[in-house]
Design a protein around this motif. Sequence first.
Motif, PDB file in Angstrom:
ATOM      1  N   GLU A 152       0.831  -1.204   0.000  1.00  0.00           N
ATOM      2  CA  GLU A 152       0.000   0.000   0.000  1.00  0.00           C
ATOM      3  C   GLU A 152       0.863   1.252   0.000  1.00  0.00           C
ATOM      4  N   GLY A 186      -0.754  -4.314   2.436  1.00  0.00           N
ATOM      5  CA  GLY A 186      -2.190  -4.452   2.563  1.00  0.00           C
ATOM      6  C   GLY A 186      -2.590  -5.914   2.467  1.00  0.00           C
ATOM      7  N   ALA A 229       0.357   5.498   3.296  1.00  0.00           N
ATOM      8  CA  ALA A 229      -0.605   4.642   2.609  1.00  0.00           C
ATOM      9  C   ALA A 229      -1.921   5.365   2.337  1.00  0.00           C
TER      10      ALA A 229
END
Length: 322
Positions: A18, A24, A153
């Motif tokens: 991410e 992620g 992110a």
Amino acid sequence: MNTAEPVRELTVVRAEPEAEGVLGITLADPGGAPLPEWEPGAHIDVELPSGLIRSYSLCGRPEDRHAYRIAVLHVADGRGGSTEIHTTRLVGRGLTVRGPRNQFPLIPAPRYVFVAGGIGITPVLPMIRELAERPDAPRWSLLYGGRSLDTMAFRTELAALHGGEVTLWPQDSHGLPDLDRALTGLPADTVVYCCGPEGLLEAVRSRTERLLPPGALHLERFQPAARTTPSPTDGSFEVELRRTGITLRVPADRSLLDVVREAVPGVAYSCEQGICGTCETKVVEGVPDHHDMLLTDAERETGATMMICVGRARSSRLALDL
């Protein structure tokens, strides 16, 4: 609390970066069954292949009942969980998940200020997304700091949100976040949400105490605040496990959780630092000595529950609903 919570085996269906140092992870039921409902601010406990149990904030969409999304920052000198996630092939693997549980709920308010540092954006993102998509969305703003833009992110998702002000603050080019600008001159009915490293939380706390009424600030910690003075009750004590029917001695050099787990191996726990709420347990008798970062002063005064990973006893004996 240490009562029945949803526990299920979920499959990792996605594991992709991410941001720099942030992975992620998307989990789903292997049979496609819907997952338990959750609200912004919630987290789940994930048992890793090694047996380590770690808590992660849900950062996906609550309306998506078929996927849980988390994001994990790689902390090389941490307690090992993030390194395992970043170095293990997880896609297609089943992981045991407990929860969701919410210790950081989004309360109704006419206006919000969100302050996030680094991976602290994870519980904040669903909150902002929900506000931005409401037809009568209240006013909100986000100050999001990170070491650099590459490490921050969800920048694309944040840029697509409407109805509020998003300020990205990379430290390598901007220095420390301008908290005075973000928190000064706010109306008294503003609610502030902050998640990030302890230094950021303390800086936000000191300002909101001066500038806003009590109860305006809501914090989510990823690590416990420093304990400045030793507790006078760190010695040994007895704990009765009322449902199990046994009494154990908790020595001064062991945690209550460690001793309880010898008799009740399946007792729920995760952070072992008093910040996630997984091990919250009902106190049947005795006076707990609280060292967690979750219970309010009023909740501690009642002594109705305690976090057994860090809590001890002010009385010579405790009885727990275990």
